[in-house]
Design a protein around this motif. Structure first.
Motif, PDB file in Angstrom:
ATOM      1  N   ASP A 127       7.367  17.162   2.586  1.00 50.50           N
ATOM      2  CA  ASP A 127       6.392  16.712   3.587  1.00 50.50           C
ATOM      3  C   ASP A 127       5.043  17.393   3.415  1.00 50.50           C
ATOM      4  OD1 ASP A 127       8.119  14.921   4.744  1.00 50.50           O
ATOM      5  OD2 ASP A 127       8.822  16.322   6.287  1.00 50.50           O
ATOM      6  N   LEU A 128       4.991  18.437   2.589  1.00 53.74           N
ATOM      7  CA  LEU A 128       3.725  19.129   2.335  1.00 53.74           C
ATOM      8  C   LEU A 128       3.184  18.813   0.936  1.00 53.74           C
ATOM      9  CD1 LEU A 128       4.533  22.538   4.046  1.00 53.74           C
ATOM     10  CD2 LEU A 128       2.886  20.818   4.806  1.00 53.74           C
ATOM     11  N   VAL A 129       3.660  17.719   0.373  1.00 52.10           N
ATOM     12  CA  VAL A 129       3.147  17.205  -0.894  1.00 52.10           C
ATOM     13  C   VAL A 129       2.293  15.974  -0.596  1.00 52.10           C
ATOM     14  CG1 VAL A 129       3.739  16.174  -3.116  1.00 52.10           C
ATOM     15  CG2 VAL A 129       5.106  18.076  -2.222  1.00 52.10           C
ATOM     16  N   VAL A 130       1.114  15.918  -1.195  1.00 51.72           N
ATOM     17  CA  VAL A 130       0.234  14.752  -1.063  1.00 51.72           C
ATOM     18  C   VAL A 130      -0.134  14.278  -2.463  1.00 51.72           C
ATOM     19  CG1 VAL A 130      -1.995  13.878  -0.246  1.00 51.72           C
ATOM     20  CG2 VAL A 130      -0.691  15.508   1.158  1.00 51.72           C
ATOM     21  N   ALA A 131       0.042  12.978  -2.708  1.00 56.91           N
ATOM     22  CA  ALA A 131      -0.291  12.377  -3.994  1.00 56.91           C
ATOM     23  C   ALA A 131      -1.607  11.623  -3.888  1.00 56.91           C
ATOM     24  CB  ALA A 131       0.822  11.427  -4.438  1.00 56.91           C
ATOM     25  N   GLY A 132      -2.262  11.491  -5.030  1.00 59.37           N
ATOM     26  CA  GLY A 132      -3.529  10.765  -5.059  1.00 59.37           C
ATOM     27  C   GLY A 132      -3.770  10.181  -6.434  1.00 59.37           C
ATOM     28  N   PRO A 133      -4.834   9.399  -6.598  1.00 59.63           N
ATOM     29  CA  PRO A 133      -5.138   8.754  -7.883  1.00 59.63           C
ATOM     30  C   PRO A 133      -5.786   9.719  -8.871  1.00 59.63           C
ATOM     31  CG  PRO A 133      -6.803   8.160  -6.282  1.00 59.63           C
ATOM     32  CD  PRO A 133      -5.794   9.001  -5.547  1.00 59.63           C
ATOM     33  N   GLY A 134      -5.053  10.753  -9.255  1.00 63.49           N
ATOM     34  CA  GLY A 134      -5.551  11.790 -10.146  1.00 63.49           C
ATOM     35  C   GLY A 134      -5.785  13.082  -9.390  1.00 63.49           C
ATOM     36  N   SER A 135      -5.649  14.201 -10.086  1.00 63.97           N
ATOM     37  CA  SER A 135      -5.877  15.495  -9.430  1.00 63.97           C
ATOM     38  C   SER A 135      -7.356  15.696  -9.107  1.00 63.97           C
ATOM     39  CB  SER A 135      -5.362  16.639 -10.309  1.00 63.97           C
ATOM     40  OG  SER A 135      -6.041  16.680 -11.551  1.00 63.97           O
TER      41      SER A 135
ATOM     42  N   TYR B  89       0.819  -1.209   0.000  1.00 63.15           N
ATOM     43  CA  TYR B  89       0.000   0.000   0.000  1.00 63.15           C
ATOM     44  C   TYR B  89       0.857   1.266   0.000  1.00 63.15           C
ATOM     45  CZ  TYR B  89      -4.501  -2.306   0.717  1.00 63.15           C
ATOM     46  OH  TYR B  89      -5.638  -3.048   0.555  1.00 63.15           O
ATOM     47  N   GLY B  90       1.826   1.371   0.867  1.00 61.81           N
ATOM     48  CA  GLY B  90       2.663   2.555   0.931  1.00 61.81           C
ATOM     49  C   GLY B  90       2.019   3.680   1.732  1.00 61.81           C
ATOM     50  N   PRO B  91       2.743   4.771   1.945  1.00 66.78           N
ATOM     51  CA  PRO B  91       2.229   5.894   2.734  1.00 66.78           C
ATOM     52  C   PRO B  91       0.998   6.535   2.092  1.00 66.78           C
ATOM     53  CG  PRO B  91       4.599   6.103   2.349  1.00 66.78           C
ATOM     54  CD  PRO B  91       4.109   5.007   1.457  1.00 66.78           C
ATOM     55  N   VAL B  92       0.086   7.003   2.906  1.00 62.75           N
ATOM     56  CA  VAL B  92      -1.114   7.664   2.383  1.00 62.75           C
ATOM     57  C   VAL B  92      -0.741   8.874   1.543  1.00 62.75           C
ATOM     58  CG1 VAL B  92      -3.261   8.837   2.991  1.00 62.75           C
ATOM     59  CG2 VAL B  92      -2.516   6.849   4.307  1.00 62.75           C
ATOM     60  N   ALA B  93       0.245   9.646   1.981  1.00 61.66           N
ATOM     61  CA  ALA B  93       0.641  10.872   1.273  1.00 61.66           C
ATOM     62  C   ALA B  93       1.357  10.586  -0.034  1.00 61.66           C
ATOM     63  CB  ALA B  93       1.533  11.725   2.157  1.00 61.66           C
ATOM     64  N   GLY B  94       1.793   9.352  -0.223  1.00 59.12           N
ATOM     65  CA  GLY B  94       2.568   9.014  -1.406  1.00 59.12           C
ATOM     66  C   GLY B  94       3.999   8.680  -1.038  1.00 59.12           C
ATOM     67  N   ALA B  95       4.680   7.960  -1.913  1.00 61.45           N
ATOM     68  CA  ALA B  95       6.050   7.544  -1.664  1.00 61.45           C
ATOM     69  C   ALA B  95       6.977   8.751  -1.548  1.00 61.45           C
ATOM     70  CB  ALA B  95       6.522   6.627  -2.792  1.00 61.45           C
ATOM     71  N   ALA B  96       7.993   8.624  -0.692  1.00 59.89           N
ATOM     72  CA  ALA B  96       8.934   9.732  -0.489  1.00 59.89           C
ATOM     73  C   ALA B  96       9.606  10.115  -1.800  1.00 59.89           C
ATOM     74  CB  ALA B  96       9.974   9.331   0.558  1.00 59.89           C
TER      75      ALA B  96
ATOM     76  N   SER C 223      -6.629   5.035   0.241  1.00 61.17           N
ATOM     77  CA  SER C 223      -5.538   4.437   1.031  1.00 61.17           C
ATOM     78  C   SER C 223      -4.169   4.957   0.595  1.00 61.17           C
ATOM     79  CB  SER C 223      -5.550   2.915   0.956  1.00 61.17           C
ATOM     80  OG  SER C 223      -6.750   2.403   1.472  1.00 61.17           O
ATOM     81  N   SER C 224      -3.789   4.698  -0.643  1.00 58.71           N
ATOM     82  CA  SER C 224      -2.547   5.232  -1.204  1.00 58.71           C
ATOM     83  C   SER C 224      -2.605   5.062  -2.719  1.00 58.71           C
ATOM     84  CB  SER C 224      -1.323   4.499  -0.638  1.00 58.71           C
ATOM     85  OG  SER C 224      -1.353   3.128  -1.007  1.00 58.71           O
ATOM     86  N   PRO C 225      -1.902   5.910  -3.456  1.00 55.19           N
ATOM     87  CA  PRO C 225      -1.891   5.741  -4.914  1.00 55.19           C
ATOM     88  C   PRO C 225      -1.213   4.432  -5.296  1.00 55.19           C
ATOM     89  CG  PRO C 225      -1.075   7.919  -4.258  1.00 55.19           C
ATOM     90  CD  PRO C 225      -1.132   7.092  -3.026  1.00 55.19           C
ATOM     91  N   ALA C 226      -1.500   3.934  -6.493  1.00 50.50           N
ATOM     92  CA  ALA C 226      -0.921   2.685  -6.968  1.00 50.50           C
ATOM     93  C   ALA C 226       0.611   2.787  -7.039  1.00 50.50           C
ATOM     94  CB  ALA C 226      -1.480   2.344  -8.344  1.00 50.50           C
ATOM     95  N   GLY C 227       1.297   1.777  -6.477  1.00 52.65           N
ATOM     96  CA  GLY C 227       2.752   1.810  -6.379  1.00 52.65           C
ATOM     97  C   GLY C 227       3.476   1.955  -7.703  1.00 52.65           C
ATOM     98  N   PRO C 228       3.176   1.132  -8.720  1.00 55.93           N
ATOM     99  CA  PRO C 228       3.884   1.278 -10.000  1.00 55.93           C
ATOM    100  C   PRO C 228       3.675   2.653 -10.639  1.00 55.93           C
ATOM    101  CG  PRO C 228       2.782  -0.849  -9.881  1.00 55.93           C
ATOM    102  CD  PRO C 228       2.294  -0.042  -8.701  1.00 55.93           C
ATOM    103  N   ILE C 229       2.475   3.187 -10.517  1.00 52.32           N
ATOM    104  CA  ILE C 229       2.211   4.516 -11.074  1.00 52.32           C
ATOM    105  C   ILE C 229       3.033   5.570 -10.332  1.00 52.32           C
ATOM    106  CG2 ILE C 229       0.445   6.281 -11.424  1.00 52.32           C
ATOM    107  CD1 ILE C 229       0.080   3.997 -13.307  1.00 52.32           C
TER     108      ILE C 229
END
Length: 434
Positions: free
Chosen positions: A81-89, A54-61, A264-270
């Motif tokens: 630390d103030l960047v958050v990733a998700g499955p699309g904007s 799954y990885g971190p909710v905010a996205g991989a470092a 939960s977290s964005p897809a790891g390969p993406i």
């Protein structure tokens, strides 16, 4: 609550159905970038195929570091630390509205999903007119008046959404307008959400895009992704940059709370592929620059066809959109077709001629306005071979499939419109509505 399928997706499905029935279509309704996946991105995705946790909710470092560098190179120093990733904007923007709470304000016209997302979140979206040829940014004085009036009526307005560059108009607000918007947001204590998904697709090389984060860094959230600049709409990866302030840290906690319950977290390969993209290696920056050039040439050509038919249309400056106004046709449309609204006009174009465009009313414009959003990015070809040829061509307008689409556009406009626009022939797009 009643929410229908997004207008952009609906028109795309309507055109697909016409294609299945063997009918000719002119695909000008859907804002997909319409270009092949770059081979380097395909390789980056494959190499990340074993990332199955799954990885971190905010996205991989790795991704957050790369995104911070992307913004740093655009004059916006960013703490990873103030960047958050998700499955699309798109889901990130919706989650931001949930995290911020309260009503929001956006430009009129503005992207179809802002108001719909506010409604889904249980709030309302006030749509504030933009200045001519400065789409995406509400006029600051009108914003102040509208927020003041709404608050006097007991409404809780907490944010304003800016799009830089703009969808649907393809224009770019001036630095002065963006600065005044940021100052107004500070005076009104509004969070600014700056949707900058088209930032890298400005047509004129070297043209500056100004972000509200330059002028109100303590309260501006910036959003972007890979779906437009690298044409990776199906990969679904977006990132947000939160302000380095107490507000930003509070928003981060709230945004992660929402994200943890939705994706939960964005897809790891993406994420791994996106981290590579945000480092901006030379082969990808070359592709983005070539894409911006192609978008500009074709969007401008389509805008010129509308201008020749009597429309007023601002010259496109970024992305693959234009927003022609066919007010000069009003009398003719009413007499010959019984049409008095933008939705009536676009319905006629779709049903009778297979031309898919969206009325301005879908973007918060007046229902009576004879304005429409025109997206030209699906004119580049039906195969990756044709699309690569469009990217490589010195003159993409000379390619037969693009020329045929543009000629078909002129033919449809000639058939539906008056023999001569009531206010005289249209001006070239470069001079209209400056």
């Amino acid at each position: 609550m009643s929410v229908t399928v997004s207008a952009t997706l609906a028109v795309n499905e309507a055109l697909a159905e016409k294609r299945r029935r063997g009918l000719p279509v002119l695909p000008l309704g859907f804002g997909e970038a319409g270009l092949p996946v770059h081979p380097a991105m395909r390789e980056a995705l494959v190499s990340g195929g074993d990332r199955n946790a799954y990885g971190p909710v905010a996205g991989a470092a790795e991704l957050r570091d790369a995104a911070a560098g992307y913004w740093q190179r655009r004059g916006l120093p960013t703490d990873p630390d103030l960047v958050v990733a998700g499955p699309g904007s798109k889901p990130l923007l919706y989650s931001l509205l949930l995290a911020i709470g309260g009503d929001t304000a956006a430009a009129a016209p503005s992207w179809v999903s802002y108001a719909a997302q506010a409604q889904l979140a249980g709030y309302r979206c006030m749509q504030i007119p933009t200045a001519p040829a400065q789409g995406g940014v509400p006029q600051p004085d009108l914003l102040a008046a509208a927020v003041g009036q709404a608050r006097a009526q007991g409404r809780d307005v907490r944010s304003v959404i800016v799009t830089a560059p703009d969808n649907p108009t393809g224009t770019l607000a001036s630095a002065a307008t963006v600065r005044r918007l940021a100052e107004t947001a500070r005076d009104l204590d509004l969070v600014v959400i700056s949707d900058e998904i088209y930032r890298d697709l400005v047509h004129e090389q070297g043209a500056e895009v100004h972000s509200p984060a330059e002028y109100a860094p303590e309260r501006t959230v910036v959003s972007t992704g890979l779906s437009k600049n690298l044409a990776l709409g199906g990969w679904r990866l977006g990132v947000t940059r939160l302000p380095d302030s107490a507000l930003g840290r509070s928003l981060r906690a709230a945004l992660l709370g929402v994200a943890s319950e939705i994706w939960s977290s964005p897809a790891g390969p993406i994420q791994q592929a996106a981290a590579y993209a945000f480092t901006e290696p030379a082969e990808l920056t070359e592709r983005v620059r070539g894409s911006a050039r192609l978008h500009g040439i074709v969007a401008r050509a389509a805008a010129d066809r509308f201008a020749a038919a009597g429309a007023m249309v601002a010259a496109p400056q970024a992305a693959f959109y234009s927003y022609p106004d066919l007010e000069a046709w009003r009398g003719h449309l009413a007499r010959e077709h019984g049409i008095t609204t933008g939705a009536g006009l676009t319905a006629l174009l779709l049903e009778e001629y297979g031309m898919g465009v969206l009325p301005g009313s879908e973007f918060g414009d007046s229902t009576a306005a004879l304005r429409m959003r025109v997206a030209t990015s699906l004119l580049y070809g039906d195969t990756d071979e044709q699309r690569r040829a469009a990217l490589a061509a010195d003159d993409p307008l000379a390619l037969p499939w693009i020329a045929e689409h543009l000629d078909r556009l002129s033919e449809v406009l000639d058939r539906v419109g008056p023999a001569q626009a009531l206010d005289g022939p249209g001006e070239p797009a470069a001079r209209a509505r400056d």
